[in-house]
Design a protein around this motif. Sequence first.
Motif, PDB file in Angstrom:
ATOM      1  N   ASP A   1      44.723 -15.301 -36.274  1.00 31.23           N
ATOM      2  CA  ASP A   1      43.783 -14.187 -36.402  1.00 31.23           C
ATOM      3  C   ASP A   1      42.392 -14.713 -36.789  1.00 31.23           C
ATOM      4  O   ASP A   1      42.186 -15.918 -36.982  1.00 31.23           O
ATOM      5  CB  ASP A   1      44.308 -13.128 -37.376  1.00 31.23           C
ATOM      6  N   GLU A   2      41.454 -13.798 -36.900  1.00 30.37           N
ATOM      7  CA  GLU A   2      40.058 -14.166 -37.141  1.00 30.37           C
ATOM      8  C   GLU A   2      39.875 -14.935 -38.453  1.00 30.37           C
ATOM      9  O   GLU A   2      39.137 -15.928 -38.510  1.00 30.37           O
ATOM     10  CB  GLU A   2      39.203 -12.891 -37.127  1.00 30.37           C
TER      11      GLU A   2
ATOM     12  N   THR B   1      44.652 -20.978 -28.547  1.00 28.54           N
ATOM     13  CA  THR B   1      45.672 -19.928 -28.573  1.00 28.54           C
ATOM     14  C   THR B   1      45.163 -18.694 -29.300  1.00 28.54           C
ATOM     15  O   THR B   1      44.256 -18.788 -30.126  1.00 28.54           O
ATOM     16  CB  THR B   1      46.974 -20.433 -29.235  1.00 28.54           C
ATOM     17  N   ASP B   2      45.750 -17.565 -28.981  1.00 29.27           N
ATOM     18  CA  ASP B   2      45.406 -16.312 -29.665  1.00 29.27           C
ATOM     19  C   ASP B   2      46.367 -15.996 -30.807  1.00 29.27           C
ATOM     20  O   ASP B   2      46.333 -14.890 -31.352  1.00 29.27           O
ATOM     21  CB  ASP B   2      45.400 -15.156 -28.652  1.00 29.27           C
TER      22      ASP B   2
ATOM     23  N   LYS C   1      41.361 -18.460 -38.096  1.00 31.35           N
ATOM     24  CA  LYS C   1      40.445 -19.299 -37.322  1.00 31.35           C
ATOM     25  C   LYS C   1      39.246 -19.716 -38.167  1.00 31.35           C
ATOM     26  O   LYS C   1      38.772 -20.854 -38.070  1.00 31.35           O
ATOM     27  CB  LYS C   1      39.986 -18.574 -36.061  1.00 31.35           C
TER      28      LYS C   1
END
Length: 157
Positions: free
Chosen positions: A84-85, A80-81, A88
């Motif tokens: 955020d970075e 899923t998006d 993750k």
Amino acid sequence: MRPFLDKTMPDAWKAASTFSTAVREAAEKGGLSIQESELIKVRASQINQCAFCMDLHAREARDAGIPQQKLDLLPGWRETDLFDEREKAVLAIAEAATVLPLSEESRADLEGARSVLGDETFVAAEWVAVTINAFNRISILSEHPVRPRDADGKLVR
């Protein structure tokens, strides 16, 4: 029923709790947010199947402002998006530190996380992962029960 490690050896439990507090404080100083720490704790607890810690840290994650949808999707965070970075990156650390030994894939995930977070925050996240893994083992070996709670997190009698 197995003896609870924390109740049977309270001095060892006190030392573990002091260690946990020191890691939490150092992690915050190292740039890791409370939300990021809670994501690590919930994800590692899921992998270890520590129901007591999943229950505790899911509540603490919600209290820290993590939306329920993100908690629901943690096992599929790579699909899923919504994360955020940085999220993750810390989730990759949680998984690598929990599923040992390190594989080539987990080593690559760690290098990617380090490039996102920088050394100090990266190491802070690793310490949080190490700590929750220790507490998962304490709760699993103690067979700490999960008690029913209402929607507000209060114990149901």
